[in-house]
Design an enzyme around this catalytic site. Structure first.
Site, PDB file in Angstrom:
ATOM      1  CD  GLN A 262      19.125 -93.640 -62.976  1.00  0.00           C
ATOM      2  OE1 GLN A 262      20.284 -93.485 -62.604  1.00  0.00           O
ATOM      3  NE2 GLN A 262      18.128 -92.971 -62.453  1.00  0.00           N
ATOM      4  CG  HIS A 265      21.542 -88.822 -63.692  1.00  0.00           C
ATOM      5  ND1 HIS A 265      21.453 -87.630 -63.032  1.00  0.00           N
ATOM      6  CD2 HIS A 265      20.461 -89.539 -63.297  1.00  0.00           C
ATOM      7  CE1 HIS A 265      20.367 -87.618 -62.266  1.00  0.00           C
ATOM      8  NE2 HIS A 265      19.738 -88.762 -62.417  1.00  0.00           N
ATOM      9  CD  GLU A 330      21.707 -94.846 -57.629  1.00  0.00           C
ATOM     10  OE1 GLU A 330      22.018 -94.996 -58.842  1.00  0.00           O
ATOM     11  OE2 GLU A 330      21.774 -93.752 -57.046  1.00  0.00           O
TER      12      GLU A 330
END
Lengths: 435, 435
Positions: A262, A265, A330
């Site tokens: 993650q 990103h 998420e």
């Protein structure tokens, strides 16, 4: 400075530290809004002419005519031909899996007949035409093309129109190949607010669509928000997030890399691990420190982990799950044995990755479910992108003569109580006409 | 001036006349936006204190304390006791039908297991807490309370919070009774942008919700748009519309009254009849002229029909259906024999009323399907309010050891092509760990 924040749920300052960590609000810049409003107005008034101007200005791409806005089939063929075989095969294999999952999501029409012959139902139809925004340059992700386009295709959308900016005229071959694999019908080399405006209002060259999906920068997000109502839009996404709950029995290197996946990103991305095993958190911190060195995107990862990452110690898995529901992440990775038995306790999450073999990255690319997911706690009220988002429902009501009498008598009482006398009389005609 | 516009699809000016007739855009008043922003900011900063101030100012209702913002159970009991028995019975009967239809809409969790043991699925959960806005004063519609609250209840929402302004302290008994029938948990006597802000951000007294639904004036609509993202919202509705397609064999008085039943809502409401039988259109015009005289809301009806109403002559039913799809109406009445056989040709409509006995008013109150429907052509991409809007989906991915190898190999290729190396490594760990 720690490479990643350390928190303990038992500490008195925990709640405020967590709140600070989770806080994220998109910057509402009035300058952006003004620019976007101007661009939209220009596209509405001058269509293709304005589109060519903005493309020359923002993408440094001067096109000879409006016709050149569209990629030709030959250009797409050439891009596909330049795509390495193994990558093309991987795109196709991913597309098969994404389609198979999407097929399960399809809503079907239904109806039922009541005792007096009245029929009630719900008719499902696809959207006529959908626009797919794909960012250009660095953040051009072929996987995003598949994830946005395939559910629309499975829903039965008649025409799928893609827009992708080509800064300095440079197109991404793999993005074009992914569009071909996903069954996109037409592709235009435009981007920014001007592309969103063209899709929403149509120009002589770009057809107006019914819904616009796909990620973009702050100008694209502001433009989507502005045209919402004229067309449908998908969610406005915030930075990506992962929350991992581990019992401490997964290899700490695996967990560290999942956090990185993650963090790499975006500097604002969020990566959090929760575990009741404090020693395990130490081992993960050690893995993070060691592994980050060799990461090509180490700088981004370091910033994200320092600003918005955390290793959180809790009492037990119950407390971890309660925290997960509060955060409504998420991506939620449940990296512990028997996680499948606790799924019913998860109330809010975009996607749930169950067990230590299920790296979130597998879901990003090819497991099947969509990677377009609700961020920033919006999993409390919204859902992954899916076939549903490209279908709509129409209610069906067909009263029998007898049904219109029974319902009419009820409607008369309710309509009169609301002072809506034409409603009442319209119902009364059917009552009187069928007695 | 005609009491209602007359158009013929064969006339050269038809397309532009139709466009003009359908045109509607909500007035984007920056004054409204500024007021709303100020109100939201005040509620976020000063909570109940600001809520009491705005309620005193806008509703002319001075409350002694924040506790008094909530209706007590005794107050609701008293309102129910004052509601006429036949009206209460009608509300209950309508609620039973609305619930029965809503039950059919419930999404269910599903999953499937692949050959290598990987499980994919979708888990359905209800929203935790929903806020229902109900307008006060004249436009207080008990039927709206049922239509907004019951799908949330059926979805399994844990807490349903209603807000309704009571200008000068006057509450609508039937609205409170409808809230009781629908199973609303708590009711606050607040309205306007301040109520929307309180629901979105919470105060000491009003709990923060996850989604806000229900109609309201322009301030309420602007406030909902402003808090969208922090919470979910339903659609922002435009004026109500009906489109009737008739073969000319329905009693013209019935059709006239069906047109009135939209027109009486609002001077901006839209009522259109399309028929291939020109003489029938003359007869409906005669009915309209005659029947409007005795209508309690004649003034509103006259304005709506003159400004936005029309009787449109077409060649045949095929042309009528094509026009209906182009208009994408909120309510579509198919008042002709055999209409049920042409449903599959209807691509865009909020609700479809099939056959001459199915007055739209029956659907407004008690047929079962929701009366909260997409307006202004948004049926092209959106749907009636339903149980779906109070449920959400979480993707489930559970890879077996073998599955993580197969998917991991695919993910590595795709992640590397996107330059996301931590994604690739995270997948590779599972491939290597299971070989």
């Amino acid at each position: 400075m720690n490479i990643i924040n350390r928190l303990n749920a038992a500490d008195p300052g925990f709640r405020s530290a967590l709140k600070k960590l989770l806080d994220w609000t998109s910057v509402a810049d009035t300058g952006v809004q003004t620019t976007v409003d101007t661009v939209i107005q220009a596209i509405r008034e001058r269509g293709d002419e304005a589109l060519l101007e903005f493309t020359a200005k923002f993408d440094r791409l001067a096109l000879p005519s409006a016709e050149a806005l569209a990629f030709t089939e030959a250009e797409i063929d050439a891009a596909v031909a330049r795509t390495p075989d193994n990558l093309l095969a991987a795109l196709e294999a991913a597309a098969v899996r994404i389609s198979a999952y999407a097929e399960r999501q399809k809503m079907q029409s239904w109806s039922y007949t009541e005792a007096d012959g009245t029929v009630l139902g719900q008719q499902i139809t696809p959207l006529d035409r959908v626009g797919l925004y794909v960012p250009g340059g660095k953040a051009a992700y072929p996987s995003s093309v598949l994830m946005n386009a395939i559910p629309a295709r499975v829903a039965g959308v008649r025409e799928l129109v893609m827009v992708v900016p080509t800064p300095d005229g440079v197109a991404n071959d793999t993005v074009l190949a992914a569009a071909r694999v996903a069954g996109v019908d037409r592709i235009f080399r435009i981007g920014g607010a001007q592309a969103v405006a063209a899709l929403a209002y149509g120009t002589a060259t770009v057809p107006a669509v019914d819904k616009i999906v796909g990620p973009g920068n702050i100008y694209v997000a502001a433009a989507k928000r502005a045209v919402f109502g004229k067309v449908g839009i998908d969610m406005i996404a915030g930075p990506s997030e992962i929350l991992i709950v581990s019992d401490g029995l997964t290899d700490p290197d695996w967990i560290a890399m999942d956090l990185f996946s993650q963090a790499e990103h975006d500097q604002q991305a969020q990566a959090i691990l929760i575990s009741p095993d404090a020693q395990f958190l130490d081992r993960v911190a050690e893995s993070v420190t060691r592994l980050v060195e060799s990461q090509p995107r180490a700088d981004i990862i370091r910033t994200a982990l320092a600003d918005r990452g955390a290793l959180i110690a809790v009492k037990n898995l119950d407390e971890a799950i309660a925290l997960a529901n509060e955060i409504a992440p998420e991506h939620l990775e449940l990296s512990f044995a028997g996680a499948e038995n606790r799924l019913s306790e998860i109330r809010h999450a975009g996607a749930i990755f169950v067990g230590k073999y299920t790296a979130e990255a597998l879901g990003d690319y090819c497991a099947g479910p969509n990677h377009v997911l609700p961020t920033s706690g919006t999993a409390r009220f919204s859902s992954p992108l899916g076939v549903y988002d490209f279908q709509k429902r129409s209610s069906i009501i067909q009263c029998s003569a007898a049904g219109s009498v029974a319902l009419g008598e009820l409607a008369v009482v309710l309509a009169e109580s609301e002072g809506l006398y034409a409603h009442a009389q319209s119902a009364r005609y059917r009552v009187e006409g069928n007695r």
